[in-house]
Design a protein around this motif. Structure first.
Motif, PDB file in Angstrom:
ATOM      1  N   ALA A  53       0.822  -1.212   0.000  1.00 31.54           N
ATOM      2  CA  ALA A  53       0.000   0.000   0.000  1.00 31.54           C
ATOM      3  C   ALA A  53       0.852   1.257   0.000  1.00 31.54           C
ATOM      4  CB  ALA A  53      -0.928  -0.010   1.218  1.00 31.54           C
ATOM      5  N   ASP A  54       1.929   1.259   0.777  1.00 30.81           N
ATOM      6  CA  ASP A  54       2.798   2.432   0.816  1.00 30.81           C
ATOM      7  C   ASP A  54       3.445   2.693  -0.543  1.00 30.81           C
ATOM      8  OD1 ASP A  54       2.197   2.853   3.467  1.00 30.81           O
ATOM      9  OD2 ASP A  54       4.038   1.951   4.250  1.00 30.81           O
ATOM     10  N   VAL A  55       3.839   1.625  -1.231  1.00 28.42           N
ATOM     11  CA  VAL A  55       4.437   1.780  -2.560  1.00 28.42           C
ATOM     12  C   VAL A  55       3.388   2.301  -3.547  1.00 28.42           C
ATOM     13  CG1 VAL A  55       5.405   0.509  -4.523  1.00 28.42           C
ATOM     14  CG2 VAL A  55       6.279   0.095  -2.215  1.00 28.42           C
ATOM     15  N   VAL A  56       2.180   1.775  -3.473  1.00 27.66           N
ATOM     16  CA  VAL A  56       1.111   2.239  -4.360  1.00 27.66           C
ATOM     17  C   VAL A  56       0.867   3.730  -4.169  1.00 27.66           C
ATOM     18  CG1 VAL A  56      -1.380   2.125  -4.776  1.00 27.66           C
ATOM     19  CG2 VAL A  56      -0.044   0.015  -4.620  1.00 27.66           C
ATOM     20  N   ALA A 104       2.893   5.961  -2.948  1.00 23.11           N
ATOM     21  CA  ALA A 104       4.047   6.705  -3.452  1.00 23.11           C
ATOM     22  C   ALA A 104       3.956   6.868  -4.963  1.00 23.11           C
ATOM     23  CB  ALA A 104       5.341   5.996  -3.070  1.00 23.11           C
ATOM     24  N   ALA A 105       3.508   5.819  -5.651  1.00 22.50           N
ATOM     25  CA  ALA A 105       3.351   5.911  -7.102  1.00 22.50           C
ATOM     26  C   ALA A 105       2.216   6.862  -7.478  1.00 22.50           C
ATOM     27  CB  ALA A 105       3.087   4.525  -7.687  1.00 22.50           C
ATOM     28  N   THR A 148       7.599  -0.414 -13.388  1.00 21.36           N
ATOM     29  CA  THR A 148       6.995  -1.618 -12.818  1.00 21.36           C
ATOM     30  C   THR A 148       7.806  -2.085 -11.611  1.00 21.36           C
ATOM     31  OG1 THR A 148       8.234  -2.986 -14.383  1.00 21.36           O
ATOM     32  CG2 THR A 148       5.972  -2.405 -14.984  1.00 21.36           C
ATOM     33  N   PRO A 149       7.752  -1.360 -10.482  1.00 18.91           N
ATOM     34  CA  PRO A 149       8.481  -1.814  -9.307  1.00 18.91           C
ATOM     35  C   PRO A 149       7.975  -3.170  -8.818  1.00 18.91           C
ATOM     36  CG  PRO A 149       6.954  -0.042  -8.750  1.00 18.91           C
ATOM     37  CD  PRO A 149       6.977  -0.131 -10.231  1.00 18.91           C
ATOM     38  N   GLU A 150       8.914  -4.030  -8.426  1.00 16.57           N
ATOM     39  CA  GLU A 150       8.570  -5.340  -7.874  1.00 16.57           C
ATOM     40  C   GLU A 150       8.840  -5.310  -6.376  1.00 16.57           C
ATOM     41  OE1 GLU A 150      10.357  -8.597  -9.938  1.00 16.57           O
ATOM     42  OE2 GLU A 150       9.238  -8.189 -11.774  1.00 16.57           O
ATOM     43  N   VAL A 184      11.494   2.508  -3.785  1.00 18.38           N
ATOM     44  CA  VAL A 184      10.416   3.488  -3.788  1.00 18.38           C
ATOM     45  C   VAL A 184      10.321   4.237  -2.458  1.00 18.38           C
ATOM     46  CG1 VAL A 184       7.914   3.801  -3.988  1.00 18.38           C
ATOM     47  CG2 VAL A 184       9.099   2.208  -5.521  1.00 18.38           C
ATOM     48  N   LEU A 185      10.471   3.514  -1.350  1.00 18.55           N
ATOM     49  CA  LEU A 185      10.230   4.107  -0.037  1.00 18.55           C
ATOM     50  C   LEU A 185      11.498   4.497   0.704  1.00 18.55           C
ATOM     51  CD1 LEU A 185       7.399   1.710   1.197  1.00 18.55           C
ATOM     52  CD2 LEU A 185       7.152   3.905   0.015  1.00 18.55           C
TER      53      LEU A 185
END
Length: 299
Positions: A184-187, A189-190, A201-203, A276-277
């Protein structure tokens, strides 16, 4: 956190969210549509988006939204700035690419940014990802490892809590189970990162590999009760699903999906959370301890 700090963070979020370098008038005016808002990832994306100062518009059947009814799409999307997309069954399901034509509808009513939840190593998901990329949106695909919360929510939880045993087609394959809070935090951030994550496309995964048996053993220790794991072949697991009333076509899809995803292709750690974070992903042990403290696995 002081009020000044919260206001500063909201201003920074609004600046990133605009994608132009110019601050939005108010971060609270940026509206994000969250599909599956009552589900495993959607509920956490909604919470993380609110914490970031965004206005969340929940999209669920309870609120009149249906992935299979195109007439319900525009009303929930109109006036929004971004959307989080999670297909209700699986991103690689046969109907998923057609459903993601919702992305074109979103672009048509002015939604600027779309983030799709996908799965690491799932070749069946590639047509859905392509459908998003061809929509004309500024898109991001977040490819996730197996969720740690699969052990604490949904049908696997019921087996563990009520029967003390998890029967699944995971064999002895190792997986880097990821905490859905990190997803959720990555989403978010995007969603709020301007063009920084557009077309990427971060994995995302957890920090270490565990077999399903090792994961259940850690849950057992955290829960303070004996819990077991029993591996079965994908076809045998499909027979169990059929016995639970899962439709034959869905059983066939899931049998093929598990046979491919659990062949070792995902037995590696991804660094998307850190990329990302800027921090390490949460460990499975932290998840297990938190869920156990909440009484998740008490019979």
């Amino acid at each position: 956190m002081t009020q000044q700090t919260r206001d500063t963070r909201r201003t920074e979020t609004a600046t990133e969210y605009s994608g132009t370098g110019r601050p939005a008038a108010d971060a609270a005016r940026a509206t994000v549509v969250v599909t599956g808002a009552t589900g495993r990832t959607g509920s956490r994306v909604a919470a993380a988006a609110r914490a970031a100062g965004l206005t969340v518009r929940a999209a669920s059947r309870a609120r009149g939204f249906d992935w299979r009814e195109e007439s319900t799409w525009q009303p929930v999307l109109r006036g929004a700035d971004a959307a989080y997309l999670v297909h209700p069954s699986d991103v690689g399901a046969p109907d998923a690419p057609d459903a993601v034509r919702l992305a074109r509808t979103a672009v048509g009513v002015g939604v600027r940014r779309l983030v799709l939840l996908s799965a690491r190593g799932e070749e069946q998901a590639l047509p859905t990802e392509r459908a998003l990329a061809e929509s004309g949106a500024r898109w991001t695909v977040v490819r996730s490892a197996w969720f740690a919360q699969n052990f604490s929510e949904g049908p696997l939880l019921a087996e563990l809590r009520e029967g003390g045993e998890l029967v699944f087609a995971g064999g002895a394959v190792r997986a880097p189970f990821v905490d859905v809070r990190d997803v959720a935090d990555v989403v978010v951030a995007a969603l709020t990162g301007g063009d920084r994550y557009a077309g990427r496309t971060p994995e995302v995964s957890g920090p270490r590999l565990l077999t399903f048996g090792e994961a259940v053993a850690e849950v057992s220790v955290a829960a303070g009760r004996e819990l077991r794991y029993r591996a079965v072949a994908p076809r045998d697991y499909g027979a169990r699903l059929a016995g639970f009333g899962v439709p034959p076509e869905e059983v066939e899809f899931l049998v093929g999906l598990f046979a491919s995803l659990l062949d070792g292709r995902n037995a590696h750690v991804s660094d998307g959370v850190r990329q990302v974070l800027g921090r390490a992903p949460r460990d499975f042990a932290e998840f297990a301890q938190k869920a156990a403290a909440a009484g998740t696995w008490r019979p």
